[in-house]
Design a protein around this motif. Structure first.
Motif, mmCIF file in Angstrom:
data_model
loop_
_atom_site.group_PDB
_atom_site.id
_atom_site.type_symbol
_atom_site.label_atom_id
_atom_site.label_comp_id
_atom_site.label_asym_id
_atom_site.label_seq_id
_atom_site.Cartn_x
_atom_site.Cartn_y
_atom_site.Cartn_z
ATOM 1 N N SER A 120 -70.451 42.377 -14.764
ATOM 2 C CA SER A 120 -70.044 41.703 -15.991
ATOM 3 C C SER A 120 -70.742 40.339 -16.113
ATOM 4 C CB SER A 120 -68.530 41.510 -15.958
ATOM 5 O OG SER A 120 -68.137 40.642 -16.972
ATOM 6 N N GLY A 121 -70.871 39.872 -17.331
ATOM 7 C CA GLY A 121 -71.489 38.559 -17.574
ATOM 8 C C GLY A 121 -70.461 37.433 -17.553
ATOM 9 N N ARG A 122 -69.234 37.771 -17.276
ATOM 10 C CA ARG A 122 -68.180 36.762 -17.262
ATOM 11 C C ARG A 122 -68.326 35.820 -16.094
ATOM 12 N NH1 ARG A 122 -62.214 38.705 -18.506
ATOM 13 N NH2 ARG A 122 -62.359 38.338 -20.726
ATOM 14 N N GLN A 123 -67.895 34.585 -16.317
ATOM 15 C CA GLN A 123 -67.861 33.611 -15.223
ATOM 16 C C GLN A 123 -66.656 32.698 -15.440
ATOM 17 O OE1 GLN A 123 -71.476 31.415 -15.318
ATOM 18 N NE2 GLN A 123 -71.141 30.552 -17.338
ATOM 19 N N ARG A 124 -66.260 32.050 -14.370
ATOM 20 C CA ARG A 124 -65.116 31.137 -14.481
ATOM 21 C C ARG A 124 -65.509 29.928 -15.330
ATOM 22 N NH1 ARG A 124 -64.109 30.222 -8.298
ATOM 23 N NH2 ARG A 124 -65.442 28.565 -9.017
ATOM 24 N N THR A 125 -64.550 29.354 -16.007
ATOM 25 C CA THR A 125 -64.816 28.200 -16.868
ATOM 26 C C THR A 125 -65.282 27.011 -16.054
ATOM 27 O OG1 THR A 125 -63.026 29.004 -18.286
ATOM 28 C CG2 THR A 125 -63.838 26.811 -18.715
ATOM 29 N N ALA A 126 -64.674 26.797 -14.883
ATOM 30 C CA ALA A 126 -65.059 25.665 -14.039
ATOM 31 C C ALA A 126 -66.521 25.786 -13.638
ATOM 32 C CB ALA A 126 -64.175 25.605 -12.806
ATOM 33 N N LEU A 127 -66.952 27.007 -13.289
ATOM 34 C CA LEU A 127 -68.336 27.236 -12.901
ATOM 35 C C LEU A 127 -69.277 26.954 -14.077
ATOM 36 C CD1 LEU A 127 -70.317 28.264 -10.742
ATOM 37 C CD2 LEU A 127 -69.931 30.566 -11.630
ATOM 38 N N LYS A 128 -68.864 27.395 -15.259
ATOM 39 C CA LYS A 128 -69.666 27.197 -16.460
ATOM 40 C C LYS A 128 -69.893 25.704 -16.724
ATOM 41 C CE LYS A 128 -68.544 27.654 -21.249
ATOM 42 N NZ LYS A 128 -67.807 28.376 -22.248
ATOM 43 N N TYR A 129 -68.845 24.908 -16.612
ATOM 44 C CA TYR A 129 -68.965 23.470 -16.879
ATOM 45 C C TYR A 129 -69.732 22.759 -15.769
ATOM 46 C CZ TYR A 129 -65.979 23.927 -20.905
ATOM 47 O OH TYR A 129 -65.473 24.279 -22.133
ATOM 48 N N ASN A 130 -69.576 23.216 -14.536
ATOM 49 C CA ASN A 130 -70.342 22.621 -13.431
ATOM 50 C C ASN A 130 -71.835 22.865 -13.617
ATOM 51 O OD1 ASN A 130 -68.237 21.474 -12.048
ATOM 52 N ND2 ASN A 130 -67.878 23.252 -10.748
ATOM 53 N N ILE A 131 -72.199 24.058 -14.035
ATOM 54 C CA ILE A 131 -73.616 24.370 -14.269
ATOM 55 C C ILE A 131 -74.160 23.484 -15.390
ATOM 56 C CG2 ILE A 131 -75.204 26.149 -15.119
ATOM 57 C CD1 ILE A 131 -73.403 28.207 -13.639
ATOM 58 N N GLY A 132 -73.399 23.365 -16.465
ATOM 59 C CA GLY A 132 -73.816 22.507 -17.583
ATOM 60 C C GLY A 132 -73.998 21.061 -17.138
ATOM 61 N N LYS A 133 -73.112 20.589 -16.274
ATOM 62 C CA LYS A 133 -73.196 19.214 -15.767
ATOM 63 C C LYS A 133 -74.474 19.025 -14.946
ATOM 64 C CE LYS A 133 -70.644 16.990 -12.346
ATOM 65 N NZ LYS A 133 -69.380 16.740 -11.656
ATOM 66 N N ARG A 134 -74.781 19.985 -14.096
ATOM 67 C CA ARG A 134 -75.987 19.890 -13.260
ATOM 68 C C ARG A 134 -77.242 19.909 -14.133
ATOM 69 N NH1 ARG A 134 -74.063 24.321 -9.875
ATOM 70 N NH2 ARG A 134 -72.341 23.444 -8.700
ATOM 71 N N VAL A 135 -77.237 20.727 -15.174
ATOM 72 C CA VAL A 135 -78.384 20.806 -16.086
ATOM 73 C C VAL A 135 -78.590 19.464 -16.779
ATOM 74 C CG1 VAL A 135 -79.208 21.862 -18.241
ATOM 75 C CG2 VAL A 135 -78.247 23.293 -16.433
ATOM 76 N N ARG A 136 -77.506 18.845 -17.260
ATOM 77 C CA ARG A 136 -77.607 17.542 -17.923
ATOM 78 C C ARG A 136 -78.169 16.491 -16.977
ATOM 79 N NH1 ARG A 136 -72.648 19.086 -19.929
ATOM 80 N NH2 ARG A 136 -71.557 17.755 -18.426
ATOM 81 N N GLU A 137 -77.660 16.462 -15.726
ATOM 82 C CA GLU A 137 -78.150 15.500 -14.742
ATOM 83 C C GLU A 137 -79.638 15.705 -14.476
ATOM 84 O OE1 GLU A 137 -75.888 15.559 -11.151
ATOM 85 O OE2 GLU A 137 -73.999 15.110 -12.175
ATOM 86 N N HIS A 138 -80.063 16.981 -14.337
ATOM 87 C CA HIS A 138 -81.468 17.277 -14.066
ATOM 88 C C HIS A 138 -82.353 16.785 -15.214
ATOM 89 C CE1 HIS A 138 -85.080 19.345 -12.825
ATOM 90 N NE2 HIS A 138 -85.138 19.925 -14.016
ATOM 91 N N ARG A 139 -81.954 17.084 -16.430
ATOM 92 C CA ARG A 139 -82.739 16.658 -17.600
ATOM 93 C C ARG A 139 -82.812 15.127 -17.678
ATOM 94 N NH1 ARG A 139 -80.363 21.041 -21.855
ATOM 95 N NH2 ARG A 139 -81.647 22.776 -21.168
ATOM 96 N N ARG A 140 -81.721 14.472 -17.369
ATOM 97 C CA ARG A 140 -81.693 13.007 -17.399
ATOM 98 C C ARG A 140 -82.667 12.440 -16.366
ATOM 99 N NH1 ARG A 140 -79.151 9.246 -14.497
ATOM 100 N NH2 ARG A 140 -77.907 10.782 -13.401
#
Length: 167
Positions: A10-30
């Motif tokens: 399934s493509g489902r993931q936990r919400t906490a994991l989803k937000y953690n990934i987004g946070k890491r992506v933002r930090e990397h781009r910054r």
């Protein structure tokens, strides 16, 4: 159509994991932007394709665009200058208002001090007058008392004289 081997996850993931990934992506781009800024790499800007040479009246069109660009720049410069002047005027006016308020407060303070000094002076005069009145009344009481004593003595002598006459 052929069947796939095994089950597809399934493509489902936990919400906490989803937000953690987004946070890491933002930090990397910054971090990447920060490094690019340090190295002086500029963002890609789209090139103006310009006007093709085959365009009729190309020179006139370019002149018109140049005039419009200069007018915009002049308008922006004029607006900036006006806003700076307004800011300076407002600042001067505010400084004058503050100075006037301070002067008014100082004047009121001096007036209060003068009133207090006048009250204290009047009070000290009243106290001195009362002291003088008390001194005068003490003297007059003594004088009146002496007269009363003399009157009493005279009355007593008269009373004695009347008693002698009555006998």
């Amino acid at each position: 159509m052929a069947k796939l081997l095994g089950k597809k996850t399934s493509g489902r993931q936990r919400t906490a994991l989803k937000y953690n990934i987004g946070k890491r992506v933002r930090e990397h781009r910054r971090r990447v932007k920060k490094e690019a800024k340090k190295q002086g790499v500029k963002k890609f800007q789209k090139k103006d394709p310009g006007i093709p040479n085959s365009w009729p009246f190309k020179a006139q069109l370019l002149a018109q665009l140049e005039r419009e660009r200069k007018e915009k720049e002049d308008a922006i410069a004029k607006q900036r200058q006006e806003s700076r002047q307004r800011a300076k005027d407002a600042q001067k006016q505010e400084a004058q208002m503050r100075a006037q308020e301070i002067a008014d407060r100082e004047r009121q303070k001096r007036e209060r001090q003068q009133k207090a000094a006048a009250k204290a002076k009047a009070k000290s005069k009243d106290v001195e007058m009362e002291d003088d009145d008390d001194d005068d009344s003490d003297l007059s009481d003594v004088e009146e008392g002496e007269e009363e004593d003399d009157d009493m003595e005279d009355d007593e002598e008269e009373d004695e004289g009347e008693e002698d006459d009555a006998e």
